[in-house]
Design an enzyme around this catalytic site. Structure first.
Site, short mmCIF file in Angstrom:
data_model
loop_
_atom_site.label_atom_id
_atom_site.label_comp_id
_atom_site.label_asym_id
_atom_site.label_seq_id
_atom_site.Cartn_x
_atom_site.Cartn_y
_atom_site.Cartn_z
N HIS A 1 -18.25 -2.36 -1.10
CA HIS A 1 -17.00 -1.62 -1.01
C HIS A 1 -16.95 -0.51 -2.06
O HIS A 1 -17.40 -0.69 -3.19
CB HIS A 1 -15.80 -2.55 -1.16
N ASP B 1 -15.06 -9.96 -5.58
CA ASP B 1 -13.87 -10.22 -4.77
C ASP B 1 -13.97 -11.56 -4.05
O ASP B 1 -13.40 -11.73 -2.97
CB ASP B 1 -13.65 -9.09 -3.77
#
Length: 282
Positions: A56, A134
Site C-alpha cells: 500500500h 497493518d
C-alpha cells in the site's frame, strides 16, 4: 538496537532501527523519503535496507526514491507489488544486519503479501520488537482487504500470538484511541480497556505516539486477541473463535465514533439565516 518512531502522513508510522555498534540502520515502511533521510543524517547512520510490510502506498511509496538516492540499498518484502523490491522474503526467513536479527513472519489478509518483521539483537537483555504493519494494531487489527477471517485468526493466534509476551509491538498506524473506543463498546466492564483508553487519549492530546505496546498487554485489551473470552462471545453471539473474529471485524468496520452535537445557539443561527451573507458565493 535503537528504534526511532517517525510519525508521517495523517496517521502512519515508519521506523528507523539503528544498530548502535556499526551505526548502520534499517527502515521499516519508508513512506516519506525526505523525513526519513533527515533523521538518518541527524542520527549519523547509514541506511542499509528497507523492510516493507505491504505494498500500500502509505507504507511503500518512498522505496523508489530512496533506492535512487541510496545506491546499493536493499528493499525487502513479500509482494511483487512493492516498489523497488530487491529481495523477496518468505515465512520464517531470517536476515542479519550486524547484531540485529530479523525473522520474517508471513501474515496474509490485509493484503495477500503482508509480512511482519520480528527483530532482536543477539546478546541484548532488551525485549524483542515486532513491526506488525497493518496486521496487528494497538487495540485492533487490520481490515481483511485481500484475505479471510481464517487467515487473520491464524496470524493473530499462531504466528504473532505465540511470540514472547514481552515483545514490543510497533504497528503501522496511530489508530489506538479509535480502536479502544470500539474495545470499550465490546467489553464495557473491562477496566484495562478503560485505563488504556484514558492513557491513549492523554497521549493523543499531547501529540505523542501510543507505540509501542507489548504483546502481553494486547491480550488484555485488544478484542481481536480475546476471541475465546466470554464477553467477546456474548457480544458477537458466536462461540467459534473464527466466527467471533469475523463478527468483530464486521462490527468494527461499521463502528462510528459518536458525533459531537452542534451548539444549540449555532443551530438557531443557521435556522434564522444569520450565516447566509457569509455562505453566499461572490
Amino acid at each position: 538496537m535503537k528504534v526511532k518512531v517517525i510519525s508521517v502522513l495523517e496517521d502512519n508510522y515508519m521506523y528507523l532501527v539503528i544498530e548502535e555498534s556499526t551505526r548502520d540502520a534499517i527502515a521499516v515502511d519508508a513512506a516519506v523519503p525526505k523525513r526519513l533521510l533527515e533523521i538518518v543524517r541527524k542520527e549519523e547512520v547509514v541506511l542499509r535496507a528497507i523492510l516493507t510490510t505491504h505494498h500500500h502506498w502509505d507504507h511503500a511509496r518512498g522505496n523508489e526514491e530512496l533506492a535512487r538516492l541510496c545506491p546499493g540499498l536493499r528493499v525487502y518484502g513479500a509482494d511483487e507489488r512493492i516498489g523497488a523490491l530487491t529481495d523477496r522474503v518468505t515465512h520464517e526467513q531470517e536476515l542479519t544486519f550486524g547484531a540485529i536479527r530479523v525473522r520474517c513472519l508471513f501474515t496474509p489478509c490485509h493484503t495477500s503479501g503482508h509480512m511482519c518483521y520480528f527483530m532482536w539483537e543477539e546478546g541484548s537483555p532488551d525485549a524483542p520488537a515486532l513491526f506488525s504493519g497493518d496486521t496487528l494494531f494497538v487495540g485492533g487489527c487490520g481490515k481483511f482487504f485481500e484475505g479471510t477471517a481464517e487467515q487473520m485468526f491464524t496470524n493473530l493466534t499462531q504466528v504473532l500470538g505465540t511470540l514472547p509476551k514481552e515483545t514490543k509491538v510497533f504497528c503501522g498506524h496511530e489508530y489506538t484511541v479509535r480502536n479502544l473506543k470500539f474495545a470499550l463498546r465490546v467489553e464495557p466492564d473491562n477496566e484495562l480497556v478503560k485505563k488504556k483508553l484514558a492513557w491513549a487519549k492523554q497521549r493523543d492530546d499531547e501529540d505523542l505516539p501510543t507505540v509501542p505496546s507489548t504483546l502481553q498487554e494486547e491480550f488484555l485489551y485488544n478484542p481481536f486477541l480475546r476471541v475465546t473470552e466470554e464477553p467477546l462471545q456474548k457480544f458477537t453471539g458466536k462461540t467459534d473463535p473464527v466466527e467471533v473474529l469475523r463478527a468483530l471485524r464486521t462490527e468494527k468496520d461499521n463502528f462510528k465514533k459518536p458525533k459531537e452535537r452542534p451548539h444549540p445557539q449555532a443551530v438557531l443561527a443557521f435556522d434564522w439565516g444569520l450565516f447566509s451573507p457569509f455562505l453566499e458565493k461572490k
